[in-house]
Design an enzyme around this catalytic site. Sequence first.
Site, short mmCIF file in Angstrom:
data_model
loop_
_atom_site.label_atom_id
_atom_site.label_comp_id
_atom_site.label_asym_id
_atom_site.label_seq_id
_atom_site.Cartn_x
_atom_site.Cartn_y
_atom_site.Cartn_z
N HIS A 159 7.82 18.59 -55.12
CA HIS A 159 7.26 19.50 -54.00
C HIS A 159 8.29 20.02 -53.02
O HIS A 159 9.29 19.30 -52.78
CB HIS A 159 6.33 18.39 -53.25
CG HIS A 159 5.45 19.30 -52.17
ND1 HIS A 159 4.71 20.14 -52.44
CD2 HIS A 159 5.26 19.10 -50.83
CE1 HIS A 159 4.03 20.70 -51.47
NE2 HIS A 159 4.62 20.03 -50.39
N CYS A 180 4.22 26.02 -53.87
CA CYS A 180 4.74 25.52 -52.81
C CYS A 180 6.34 26.05 -52.71
O CYS A 180 6.65 26.40 -51.18
CB CYS A 180 4.92 23.94 -52.69
SG CYS A 180 5.57 23.36 -54.21
#
Length: 1025
Positions: free
Chosen positions: A348, A98
């Site tokens: 994340h 990510c």
Amino acid sequence: MAPRVQLEKAAWRWVESVRPEDIHREHIEIAYRICVPPCKRGACRRNCKGNPNCLVGIGEHAWLGEINENSFHNIDDPNSERRDKNTFVGLTNLGATCYVNTFLQVWFHNLELRRTLYLCQNARAEERLEIAPKDEPDFICEHLQYLFALLQNSNRRYIDPSGLVKALGLDTGQQQDAQEFSKLFLSLLEDTLSKQKNPNLQNVIQLQFCGQMSYVTVCNQCGRASPLPSRYYELELNIQGHKNLTECVTEFLKEEKLDGDNRYFCESCQSKQNATRRIKLHSLPRVLNLQLMRFVFDRQTGHKKKLNTFISFPEQLDMGPFLEGKGICVYELSAVLIHRGVSAYSGHYIAHVRDARTSDWYKFNDEEIEKMEGKKLQLGIEEDIAETKSQTRKPKCSKGYHCSRNAYMLVYKCHREEDTDPMETNVDVPGFLQRLVDRDNRKFEEWCLEMADMRKQSVDKGKAKHEEVKELYELLPAEDGQQYEFVPLEWLKKWLDDSTVTKEIDNGNFLCSHGKLHPDKVGEAKRISVKAAELLFDRYGGGPRLDGSTLCEECVGQRCRVLRLKNQLAEDYKEVTNLVKGPPKSDEGYWVGKTSLRIWRQLALEQLDEDEEETKHIDGKTNGEGPEITNQDEDEEEMKTFNKDILCRHGGLSILESERRLVTEEVWSKLRVYFPKAPQFTQLQEPCQQCLEREGKENEALNRMMASEQKSSLLNLFQEKNRPTLTKWPQETDILYIVPMFFVDEWRKFIRRPTKTTPVSSVGNSLLLCPHGGFMFTHDSMLMGDAQHIALLWPGEWEVISRHFLVDQPISICQISQATPNGSSVEYTTQPELCRDCREGFIFQQQRDMREYAQATVYVRKVIDDKRIMKEAAPEVNVSGSEAEDEREEPVAKVDGERDPDFSQVGHKPLTSDSLFIAYNIRRSTRHRKLRGEKALIVSANQTLKELKIQIMHAFSVAPFDQNLSIDGRCLTDDSATLGSLGVIPESVICLKADEPIADYAALEDVYQVCMPEEGFKGTGLLGH
């Protein structure tokens, strides 16, 4: 419908009044539940397995209602993967990539960078694409070009960046430092573009991201200024202790004093002088990257941590006041990169990016892209609040400002008038890249057509199945008086479950030993009409066919007999119990085993169950499980046949009268009904002659006599009464004799069970001697721990031992009192004398085994304060299965003497000191009384203290840097030292005193991850590999 157990009882209730020979067809049909009423739709929430006529709840509801085409397939609409008009394309997260996706989206929205990258050509690649357009890109720059072209013109909702990630050599399962990735990738891109022939392309990275600054040092003595020019691609701003971006930039440019040991060497003064140093910004790039230093090194823990500090930043940033020469230099916020999570090693990454053409804000979260309402940036709660229990209130922001505790990079773009020019905002994809994009779009369209066709085939198949089910389900119920057949319930369910392939009908598991339908299997089958059965077998095949003629009369009769006997068993048990109390008449009794008679009801239930199993299929289950056998003794555990306990090895009557008793003929006749195959012995039956003629060790009677005589001669030794001790030497004697404790233990076993245990015939005192014939223990060592290896005997007991057993070497210890000027002194001598060399080797072997161990148990005890152990008074009751066992039985070492069944050790070779330690160390108790709050861990001597702390972290949730370990008051501090070198031996108790425990488990995860050295981007394409 009644529960399955009630249906089972109702099916066999008639056996109470019907004998097996009186069974008729009506009884058989009741046993097979032919006449049980079928259930109506809506009456049962699930199918009644005990009722073969219940056809409700087998999956028919999905076919009898309204048709829903989506239920006929599990294929998603391929158009859901298609890119909507005027939307952007997402990037697939390959596991932990990510952080790569966020930067790719930010760079893609840099129109000038994208336009320049499209102009970058590779001559060999261009030729290869013209010749073989099916080839994929090879070089990193080609992959980035292709990826940007797909993000711009792909028909897919999201694309796979694995080509670029693989070319870079990144580990998709490991999350890396996002800021480091940004620096390395831009450096790689700059190096690639610098090799282009077009001069407009060579410096595009510098034009976009590079600014000029200098480190200026001013001598306080002479005032000489020494500037050191430098280039920068981003400004790394400290956020600790600051509230807004202006404060962070101000601190970055703040003047620094150089004094003390940090003084500056002035070339004019030719000596070290106090000075000041500061950073001066001379020029700013078009795209200003501001790295907010959220991930910092914690010197106390030695690990990285994340700062969850709120920072306020503006949508428009005027950098003029910070620029040398002053002036107006206004930047507009174009991207905010967010890290969600409290840990520096996990979490994340997402990106908020402003579209350069429309000025709309978008949130890029891997495959998902969300357009923000209006034209303003909206940092939602879901990505801007840390996942911790203690929340810091978000400060209020002025208009045109935003606050974030998770933003780690801000991208500002210099406001220029030409940025609004349509010619500048439109970026065309070159032809050679568009051909690759068109090819990928064609593949996507072909895939969409293929998925749509598969959906259509599934729907057509489902509609056909729907018509089939509606037709056949109406025919399934069998009417009263009509012919019928049986099919498996599970097959019907799978037939109605469209997600599984319908196989042929298999009734093989329902057959009894007579080849017919077993009555126990009727609950797993369904009775259907012959017409429905014909259609199903014609379409799907299978067999064998089970109709009304396959109801097994033999199985029903056998079950009737067993159930009647079970019902009668309770009454017979009471009657037999009363009858055995009276003595039998002369010459009319029968011998039965005492054990058999004690558990005959239990054996009868087992026998009835076995009789029932004989008529069952191998997969069948006994009707009414018999009670479990309690572990009364070994004889009862092995008892499977009545009277087996009075059978000798030759099949005759056992000679052991104590194990049998006489019962009357009336009792035997009742027992015979339940055990028709049990051996029968009348009162006049002679015991087995072969057993009576056995001689020597095979004669159990002689063994009993021998045990009785030895027990009476050595009663105190057997009962462990009036034993001499070395701690308080008995006054009535000056000499005591020594034998191995192993001999005493084996002799007691024989005395307790002389018919089951081999008699002991010799005393192997050689076990206590070294190879030179010397004794291995001192008086002091026997007072300490070695006393468990030996047994002390009185002189009278030694005479008995010498008379009954063969002794290879007498061993004695004497007390000698001597008069001295200071009074009397006492010495102790042994015969044979102590062998000092072997004794030292024996002690060395013990110590070495304590230092060189593997898979040993140590105990960690958590301490609340320096003096009190947590819940010390309460012993641990329940031990987790994941922890080490408290008490381990180590394998018994076989010594040479044990090979003789009589344990004869005369003349055997003496053991070495090493063997002696092994032979007797197994006798040492390893029981450790565990306290509540204490846990057992499996360790090895060669593992480090740091590795032990990791184990303790998982057991107690205390991070290694919060652990203070000690053993016997000695602190364990060297993390790199091994447990053996630190003096940690098996069964040690280690005290754990924790500092302030970490409340957030994510922090513990950080500790676990940093235990392995960080590789970073080593070995990847970012570093030229």
